[in-house]
Design a protein around this motif. Sequence first.
Motif, PDB file in Angstrom:
ATOM      1  N   ASP A 197     -59.420 -49.111   4.245  1.00 32.41           N
ATOM      2  CA  ASP A 197     -60.732 -49.653   4.612  1.00 32.41           C
ATOM      3  C   ASP A 197     -61.162 -49.004   5.925  1.00 32.41           C
ATOM      4  O   ASP A 197     -60.777 -49.439   7.005  1.00 32.41           O
ATOM      5  CB  ASP A 197     -60.661 -51.173   4.765  1.00 32.41           C
ATOM      6  N   LYS A 198     -61.941 -47.956   5.821  1.00 29.04           N
ATOM      7  CA  LYS A 198     -62.361 -47.152   6.985  1.00 29.04           C
ATOM      8  C   LYS A 198     -63.122 -47.962   8.028  1.00 29.04           C
ATOM      9  O   LYS A 198     -63.177 -47.595   9.188  1.00 29.04           O
ATOM     10  CB  LYS A 198     -63.234 -45.982   6.537  1.00 29.04           C
ATOM     11  N   ARG A 199     -63.703 -49.078   7.644  1.00 34.49           N
ATOM     12  CA  ARG A 199     -64.476 -49.894   8.589  1.00 34.49           C
ATOM     13  C   ARG A 199     -63.590 -50.613   9.604  1.00 34.49           C
ATOM     14  O   ARG A 199     -64.071 -51.030  10.654  1.00 34.49           O
ATOM     15  CB  ARG A 199     -65.307 -50.930   7.836  1.00 34.49           C
ATOM     16  N   LEU A 200     -62.312 -50.791   9.317  1.00 32.23           N
ATOM     17  CA  LEU A 200     -61.447 -51.585  10.185  1.00 32.23           C
ATOM     18  C   LEU A 200     -61.227 -50.968  11.569  1.00 32.23           C
ATOM     19  O   LEU A 200     -61.335 -51.643  12.575  1.00 32.23           O
ATOM     20  CB  LEU A 200     -60.092 -51.832   9.512  1.00 32.23           C
ATOM     21  N   LYS A 201     -60.841 -49.704  11.616  1.00 32.70           N
ATOM     22  CA  LYS A 201     -60.586 -48.994  12.872  1.00 32.70           C
ATOM     23  C   LYS A 201     -59.529 -49.705  13.741  1.00 32.70           C
ATOM     24  O   LYS A 201     -59.645 -49.766  14.963  1.00 32.70           O
ATOM     25  CB  LYS A 201     -61.869 -48.781  13.647  1.00 32.70           C
ATOM     26  N   LEU A 202     -58.500 -50.242  13.105  1.00 34.04           N
ATOM     27  CA  LEU A 202     -57.441 -50.940  13.841  1.00 34.04           C
ATOM     28  C   LEU A 202     -56.662 -49.993  14.743  1.00 34.04           C
ATOM     29  O   LEU A 202     -56.331 -50.341  15.876  1.00 34.04           O
ATOM     30  CB  LEU A 202     -56.486 -51.637  12.870  1.00 34.04           C
ATOM     31  N   THR A 203     -56.375 -48.800  14.248  1.00 37.90           N
ATOM     32  CA  THR A 203     -55.594 -47.843  15.040  1.00 37.90           C
ATOM     33  C   THR A 203     -56.310 -47.514  16.341  1.00 37.90           C
ATOM     34  O   THR A 203     -55.708 -47.567  17.414  1.00 37.90           O
ATOM     35  CB  THR A 203     -55.322 -46.564  14.224  1.00 37.90           C
ATOM     36  N   SER A 204     -57.585 -47.203  16.271  1.00 31.39           N
ATOM     37  CA  SER A 204     -58.315 -46.862  17.490  1.00 31.39           C
ATOM     38  C   SER A 204     -58.523 -48.078  18.392  1.00 31.39           C
ATOM     39  O   SER A 204     -58.542 -47.953  19.613  1.00 31.39           O
ATOM     40  CB  SER A 204     -59.649 -46.182  17.168  1.00 31.39           C
ATOM     41  N   THR A 205     -58.645 -49.251  17.810  1.00 32.62           N
ATOM     42  CA  THR A 205     -58.818 -50.468  18.608  1.00 32.62           C
ATOM     43  C   THR A 205     -57.603 -50.740  19.479  1.00 32.62           C
ATOM     44  O   THR A 205     -57.735 -51.144  20.634  1.00 32.62           O
ATOM     45  CB  THR A 205     -59.072 -51.684  17.687  1.00 32.62           C
ATOM     46  N   TYR A 206     -56.402 -50.501  18.938  1.00 31.59           N
ATOM     47  CA  TYR A 206     -55.171 -50.858  19.663  1.00 31.59           C
ATOM     48  C   TYR A 206     -54.421 -49.670  20.263  1.00 31.59           C
ATOM     49  O   TYR A 206     -53.418 -49.865  20.951  1.00 31.59           O
ATOM     50  CB  TYR A 206     -54.258 -51.661  18.741  1.00 31.59           C
ATOM     51  N   ARG A 207     -54.927 -48.454  20.056  1.00 30.87           N
ATOM     52  CA  ARG A 207     -54.285 -47.258  20.609  1.00 30.87           C
ATOM     53  C   ARG A 207     -54.154 -47.379  22.137  1.00 30.87           C
ATOM     54  O   ARG A 207     -55.076 -47.815  22.809  1.00 30.87           O
ATOM     55  CB  ARG A 207     -55.096 -46.020  20.275  1.00 30.87           C
ATOM     56  N   GLY A 208     -52.990 -47.029  22.650  1.00 32.88           N
ATOM     57  CA  GLY A 208     -52.756 -47.032  24.092  1.00 32.88           C
ATOM     58  C   GLY A 208     -52.488 -48.398  24.693  1.00 32.88           C
ATOM     59  O   GLY A 208     -52.455 -48.538  25.911  1.00 32.88           O
ATOM     60  N   SER A 209     -52.271 -49.397  23.870  1.00 33.80           N
ATOM     61  CA  SER A 209     -52.087 -50.766  24.363  1.00 33.80           C
ATOM     62  C   SER A 209     -50.719 -51.018  24.968  1.00 33.80           C
ATOM     63  O   SER A 209     -50.571 -51.879  25.832  1.00 33.80           O
ATOM     64  CB  SER A 209     -52.275 -51.772  23.219  1.00 33.80           C
ATOM     65  N   TYR A 210     -49.701 -50.280  24.521  1.00 30.67           N
ATOM     66  CA  TYR A 210     -48.334 -50.526  24.993  1.00 30.67           C
ATOM     67  C   TYR A 210     -47.450 -49.315  24.713  1.00 30.67           C
ATOM     68  O   TYR A 210     -47.807 -48.450  23.914  1.00 30.67           O
ATOM     69  CB  TYR A 210     -47.752 -51.767  24.315  1.00 30.67           C
ATOM     70  N   LYS A 211     -46.278 -49.285  25.383  1.00 31.18           N
ATOM     71  CA  LYS A 211     -45.320 -48.195  25.181  1.00 31.18           C
ATOM     72  C   LYS A 211     -43.893 -48.692  24.992  1.00 31.18           C
ATOM     73  O   LYS A 211     -42.991 -47.893  24.773  1.00 31.18           O
ATOM     74  CB  LYS A 211     -45.373 -47.226  26.363  1.00 31.18           C
ATOM     75  N   THR A 212     -43.708 -50.006  25.091  1.00 33.70           N
ATOM     76  CA  THR A 212     -42.380 -50.595  24.928  1.00 33.70           C
ATOM     77  C   THR A 212     -42.511 -51.886  24.124  1.00 33.70           C
ATOM     78  O   THR A 212     -43.620 -52.397  23.945  1.00 33.70           O
ATOM     79  CB  THR A 212     -41.748 -50.943  26.292  1.00 33.70           C
ATOM     80  N   LEU A 213     -41.385 -52.431  23.683  1.00 33.29           N
ATOM     81  CA  LEU A 213     -41.414 -53.706  22.972  1.00 33.29           C
ATOM     82  C   LEU A 213     -41.953 -54.808  23.876  1.00 33.29           C
ATOM     83  O   LEU A 213     -42.807 -55.594  23.469  1.00 33.29           O
ATOM     84  CB  LEU A 213     -40.021 -54.072  22.460  1.00 33.29           C
ATOM     85  N   LEU A 214     -41.490 -54.850  25.111  1.00 34.02           N
ATOM     86  CA  LEU A 214     -41.995 -55.848  26.062  1.00 34.02           C
ATOM     87  C   LEU A 214     -43.491 -55.646  26.291  1.00 34.02           C
ATOM     88  O   LEU A 214     -44.263 -56.606  26.336  1.00 34.02           O
ATOM     89  CB  LEU A 214     -41.230 -55.780  27.381  1.00 34.02           C
ATOM     90  N   GLY A 215     -43.916 -54.397  26.406  1.00 33.01           N
ATOM     91  CA  GLY A 215     -45.334 -54.098  26.569  1.00 33.01           C
ATOM     92  C   GLY A 215     -46.154 -54.551  25.369  1.00 33.01           C
ATOM     93  O   GLY A 215     -47.283 -55.028  25.514  1.00 33.01           O
TER      94      GLY A 215
END
Length: 118
Positions: free
Chosen positions: A24-42
């Motif tokens: 579903d191309k309308r979702l854009k989940l990857t771009s919405t959450y990209r860069g949000s964290y780098k670790t499990l705790l993050g």
Amino acid sequence: MAKAYRYGTADCFFFGCRVADALDKRLKLTSTYRGSYKTLLGAQRALRRRGFKSLVDLFATHLEPCAPAAARMGDVVILQLDNAEHVGICNGARFVTKTERGRSFHDLSAVKAAFHVG
């Protein structure tokens, strides 16, 4: 699944986001959450910073919840594995997620919540 496991770019959460976006191309989940964290705790902090207590809460804001037994091919699921939630994808009678050790397949009993995609 081809990329090595890496928090914040190639983990179970982004595996689920990419599959959902592909269906579903309308979702854009990857771009919405990209860069949000780098670790499990993050990842846990990023989830709470956005006001969510669990991955179930997060995906419920983007996708239509359904009964786990009603999940269809490509639907996003939240798996309860040991003490942790993992994002997975329905691939028929089984559910697949990405772990640090590679692909991991589970049956319906591991599904905590499911969401229709598309």
